[in-house]
Design an enzyme around this catalytic site. Structure first.
Site, PDB file in Angstrom:
ATOM      1  N   SER A  71       0.451  -5.327   2.447  1.00 18.23           N
ATOM      2  CA  SER A  71       0.202  -6.278   3.523  1.00 18.23           C
ATOM      3  C   SER A  71       0.795  -7.659   3.221  1.00 18.23           C
ATOM      4  O   SER A  71       2.009  -7.792   3.093  1.00 18.23           O
ATOM      5  CB  SER A  71      -1.296  -6.331   3.801  1.00 18.23           C
ATOM      6  OG  SER A  71      -1.577  -7.005   4.993  1.00 18.23           O
ATOM      7  N   ASP A 137      -2.228   1.310  12.398  1.00 22.51           N
ATOM      8  CA  ASP A 137      -2.597   0.101  11.655  1.00 22.51           C
ATOM      9  C   ASP A 137      -3.169  -0.916  12.633  1.00 22.51           C
ATOM     10  O   ASP A 137      -2.530  -1.270  13.629  1.00 22.51           O
ATOM     11  CB  ASP A 137      -1.362  -0.470  10.947  1.00 22.51           C
ATOM     12  CG  ASP A 137      -1.688  -1.548   9.941  1.00 22.51           C
ATOM     13  OD1 ASP A 137      -2.516  -2.428  10.257  1.00 22.51           O
ATOM     14  OD2 ASP A 137      -1.105  -1.527   8.852  1.00 22.51           O
ATOM     15  N   HIS A 164      -4.887   0.530   7.900  1.00 19.70           N
ATOM     16  CA  HIS A 164      -4.217  -0.522   7.129  1.00 19.70           C
ATOM     17  C   HIS A 164      -4.279  -0.235   5.625  1.00 19.70           C
ATOM     18  O   HIS A 164      -4.046  -1.115   4.812  1.00 19.70           O
ATOM     19  CB  HIS A 164      -4.844  -1.886   7.458  1.00 19.70           C
ATOM     20  CG  HIS A 164      -4.029  -3.046   6.994  1.00 19.70           C
ATOM     21  ND1 HIS A 164      -2.747  -3.308   7.445  1.00 19.70           N
ATOM     22  CD2 HIS A 164      -4.302  -4.023   6.100  1.00 19.70           C
ATOM     23  CE1 HIS A 164      -2.280  -4.387   6.856  1.00 19.70           C
ATOM     24  NE2 HIS A 164      -3.199  -4.844   6.024  1.00 19.70           N
TER      25      HIS A 164
END
Length: 171
Positions: A71, A137, A164
Site C-alpha cells: 500500500s 480492494d 486490501h
C-alpha cells in the site's frame, strides 16, 4: 548475502497483517532473514521522514536486495528508488496494492503521490518485478495498481476477493 525488506503501509506496523507469517515462512524455508521496517508515525505518515527511513535502512540496494511493499509502502519505495542518483540494480520487488494517484478515502496521503516517477529507469534497474492486486480492494482501485505494473513492465497477479491484503488467511 541476500537481504529482504518489507515496507508496511498506512496505520500498520511490522507485527500486522501477513508480515510475521511471511518472515517466519521465508526464514524457515530458505534461511533468509527478513527485516520488516518500522516506518515512523504510520498513523500520520510524513513522506520525507519515510524516505529518510528507507535511505537509512536500505541504503544503496544491490542485485542481492529484495523488497516487498504494501500500500503506502509501495509509493514510498518507488520514490526512494527513483531518488537514487547513482545507477542501482535491485534484485527484486513485490508491490502489494500499490498506488500512485490520490485516493478518495485518504486525501491526507496526497503528498506521497505528488511526484512524477521515471518508470523507465525503475523498470531497467529492477531485475524481478511483481505487482499483486485484488479485484475488490476497498481502498486502491484495481486499475491503479495494474497501471503501475504495466508502467514498470511487471508481472501482474490479480487475487480474486483479496481485499486490501490486511490479514494472512491460513489455507
Amino acid at each position: 548475502m541476500k537481504k529482504v525488506y518489507i515496507i508496511h503501509g498506512y496505520f500498520a506496523s511490522p507485527t500486522d497483517h501477513w508480515f510475521p507469517w511471511f518472515v517466519e515462512k521465508v526464514h524457515a524455508d530458505y534461511d533468509i532473514e527478513v527485516a520488516v521496517l518500522h516506518m515512523p508515525t504510520p498513523e500520520t505518515p510524513d513522506m520525507d521522514t519515510w524516505l529518510e527511513k528507507l535511505h537509512d535502512k536500505i541504503g544503496m540496494p544491490s542485485n542481492e536486495t529484495f523488497i516487498i511493499a504494501h500500500s503506502l509502502g509501495c509509493i514510498t519505495l518507488l520514490r526512494y528508488l527513483d531518488s537514487l542518483q547513482e545507477s542501482f540494480a535491485l534484485g527484486g520487488m513485490i508491490l502489494v496494492s500499490p498506488f500512485d494517484k490520490p485516493l478518495e478515502v485518504f486525501p491526507n496521503l496526497n503528498s506521497f503521490v505528488d511526484v512524477t516517477l521515471d518508470f523507465a529507469k525503475l523498470s531497467r534497474s529492477i531485475a524481478q518485478k511483481y505487482v499483486i492486486f485484488s479485484d475488490n480492494d476497498m481502498y486502491v482501485p484495481p486499475f491503479v495498481s495494474k497501471n503501475i505494473g504495466v508502467k514498470l513492465d511487471s508481472a501482474l497477479l490479480e487475487i480474486p476477493r483479496g481485499g486490501h491484503f490486511f490479514r494472512h488467511r491460513r489455507v
